[in-house]
Design an enzyme around this catalytic site. Structure first.
Site, PDB file in Angstrom:
ATOM      1  N   LYS A  14      53.983  36.456  33.063  1.00  0.00           N
ATOM      2  CA  LYS A  14      54.716  35.772  34.138  1.00  0.00           C
ATOM      3  C   LYS A  14      55.391  34.514  33.611  1.00  0.00           C
ATOM      4  CE  LYS A  14      50.759  37.067  36.985  1.00  0.00           C
ATOM      5  NZ  LYS A  14      49.596  36.793  36.111  1.00  0.00           N
ATOM      6  N   VAL A  71      34.523  37.876  32.643  1.00  0.00           N
ATOM      7  CA  VAL A  71      34.240  37.745  31.206  1.00  0.00           C
ATOM      8  C   VAL A  71      32.900  38.388  30.874  1.00  0.00           C
ATOM      9  CG1 VAL A  71      35.624  35.669  30.815  1.00  0.00           C
ATOM     10  CG2 VAL A  71      33.249  35.432  31.586  1.00  0.00           C
ATOM     11  N   HIS A  81      56.322  33.579  38.384  1.00  0.00           N
ATOM     12  CA  HIS A  81      54.939  33.297  38.809  1.00  0.00           C
ATOM     13  C   HIS A  81      54.855  32.698  40.225  1.00  0.00           C
ATOM     14  CE1 HIS A  81      50.836  32.420  36.751  1.00  0.00           C
ATOM     15  NE2 HIS A  81      50.666  32.659  38.027  1.00  0.00           N
ATOM     16  N   LEU A  89      38.779  39.859  44.414  1.00  0.00           N
ATOM     17  CA  LEU A  89      37.374  39.699  44.830  1.00  0.00           C
ATOM     18  C   LEU A  89      37.176  38.362  45.548  1.00  0.00           C
ATOM     19  CD1 LEU A  89      35.753  40.838  41.437  1.00  0.00           C
ATOM     20  CD2 LEU A  89      36.119  42.238  43.490  1.00  0.00           C
ATOM     21  N   ASP A 117      46.724  41.821  32.809  1.00  0.00           N
ATOM     22  CA  ASP A 117      47.571  40.824  33.468  1.00  0.00           C
ATOM     23  C   ASP A 117      47.366  39.450  32.824  1.00  0.00           C
ATOM     24  OD1 ASP A 117      49.160  40.214  36.160  1.00  0.00           O
ATOM     25  OD2 ASP A 117      47.703  38.594  35.855  1.00  0.00           O
ATOM     26  N   TYR A 141      48.588  30.760  31.649  1.00  0.00           N
ATOM     27  CA  TYR A 141      47.168  30.908  31.274  1.00  0.00           C
ATOM     28  C   TYR A 141      46.919  30.518  29.818  1.00  0.00           C
ATOM     29  CZ  TYR A 141      47.329  34.027  35.393  1.00  0.00           C
ATOM     30  OH  TYR A 141      47.539  34.571  36.635  1.00  0.00           O
ATOM     31  N   ILE A 164      43.756  43.555  40.094  1.00  0.00           N
ATOM     32  CA  ILE A 164      43.540  43.072  38.719  1.00  0.00           C
ATOM     33  C   ILE A 164      42.325  42.140  38.670  1.00  0.00           C
ATOM     34  CG2 ILE A 164      45.870  43.371  37.784  1.00  0.00           C
ATOM     35  CD1 ILE A 164      46.516  40.507  38.791  1.00  0.00           C
TER      36      ILE A 164
END
Ligand SMILES: NC(=O)c1ccc[n+]([C@@H]2O[C@H](COP(=O)([O-])OP(=O)(O)OC[C@H]3O[C@@H](n4cnc5c(N)ncnc54)[C@H](OP(=O)(O)O)[C@@H]3O)[C@@H](O)[C@H]2O)c1
Length: 278
Positions: A76, A233, A109, A191, A46, A51, A229
């Protein structure tokens, strides 16, 4: 290798139910993070024009050597491009950054109700769908009122609505509206950006299953039929989050996590988010 379940979108296109998020990963770090995800077994990535890391996502897909048909890619439309011609031109740049001939899913978006041009943007997405350069189109952060307008005024029903959702913000009314109209709900910040992972109900269930709190939260989304999603990192987290597909929660455990809802958002409210400069 872990088998990831799929959900079938309202136009028949299958989407892997657990994908990889890339918000706030800089373009320089994105290639490594996405490559780690693809190597761990993720087959759904995604990204978004906002971004500014579509190039890194494309580099990772190319470096993975995976056939194009094996990776589901979402991007998006950015907030400044709701005008029809801008939307089409920015989509061309998306394909060029990703180094792809098509995306699997392209979303508006944010609805930006004060700007008032999401129907115009949707016409552009319908055109992109018709041209075959997106296999499915959808929206993100659309409240029931925005969806109702879209359904009344257009022909293509969005395949997906990507919305904020986690145990402290279950967004039940939007999920219910999506479900009632054949729209697949995708959870962003699944999360809660890490905030929910120390909740004692979640850590308790995690201990019972010998799983991590993140796996339990992701397993909760999966059990409710939602597409997730999670972003990371950290290679060890990237790999362990994917194994949430092996955690099976009981109905009582799912209900106990759902009951943690506090109506607490991590991100903006879609009715008042109107920035076009990001
Ligand atoms: N449509 C929209 O408006 C919208 C808005 C926001 C996000 N999104 C999408 O949704 C994706 C996910 O949302 P998000 O990035 O906001 O939040 P998230 O996935 O809920 O949480 C990401 C955070 O959790 C940490 N984390 C990940 N796995 C973990 C684990 N196993 N244990 C402990 N901490 C863990 C990450 O840390 P490290 O990275 O340091 O490991 C990061 O700080 C985004 O990346 C983006 O693709 C969409």
């Amino acid at each position: 290798m872990t088998t990831i379940p799929t959900v079938t979108l309202n136009n028949g296109v299958p989407i892997p139910q657990l994908g990889f998020g890339t918000y706030k990963i800089g373009d320089d770090e994105t290639r490594d993070a996405v490559l780690s995800a693809l190597e761990a077994g993720y087959r759904h990535i995604d990204t978004a024009q906002m971004y500014r890391n579509e190039r890194g996502v494309g580099d990772a897909i190319a470096a993975s050597g995976l056939p194009r048909g094996e990776v589901f890619v979402t991007s998006k439309l950015n907030n400044g491009h709701h005008a029809y011609d801008d939307a089409l031109a920015s989509f061309d740049r998306t394909l060029s950054e990703l180094q792809l001939e098509f995306v699997d899913l392209f979303l508006i978006h944010w609805p930006l109700p004060a700007v008032g041009r999401y129907l115009e943007a949707w016409r552009a997405l319908e055109e992109i769908l018709r041209s075959g350069r997106a296999r499915a189109i959808g929206v993100s952060n659309f409240q029931p009122a925005h969806l109702r307008t879209l359904l009344d005024e257009s022909t293509v029903v969005p395949a997906v609505n990507q919305i904020e959702m986690h145990p402290w913000f279950t967004n039940a009314d939007v999920r219910y509206f999506d479900e009632s109209h054949g729209i697949t709900t995708e959870a962003w910040s699944p999360l809660g950006r890490g905030a929910v992972l120390e909740d004692p109900v979640i850590t308790g269930i995690a201990e019972d299953h010998g799983a991590t709190p993140a796996q339990v939260v992701l397993a909760w989304h999966l059990a409710r039929g939602v597409v997730v999603i999670p972003k990371s990192v950290t290679p060890s987290r990237i790999a362990s989050n994917l194994r949430a597909v092996d955690v099976e929660l009981s109905e009582d455990e799912v209900a106990a996590i759902t009951a943690l809802d506090r109506g607490e958002r991590q991100g903006s409210h879609p009715d008042t988010e109107n920035r076009t400069d990001r």
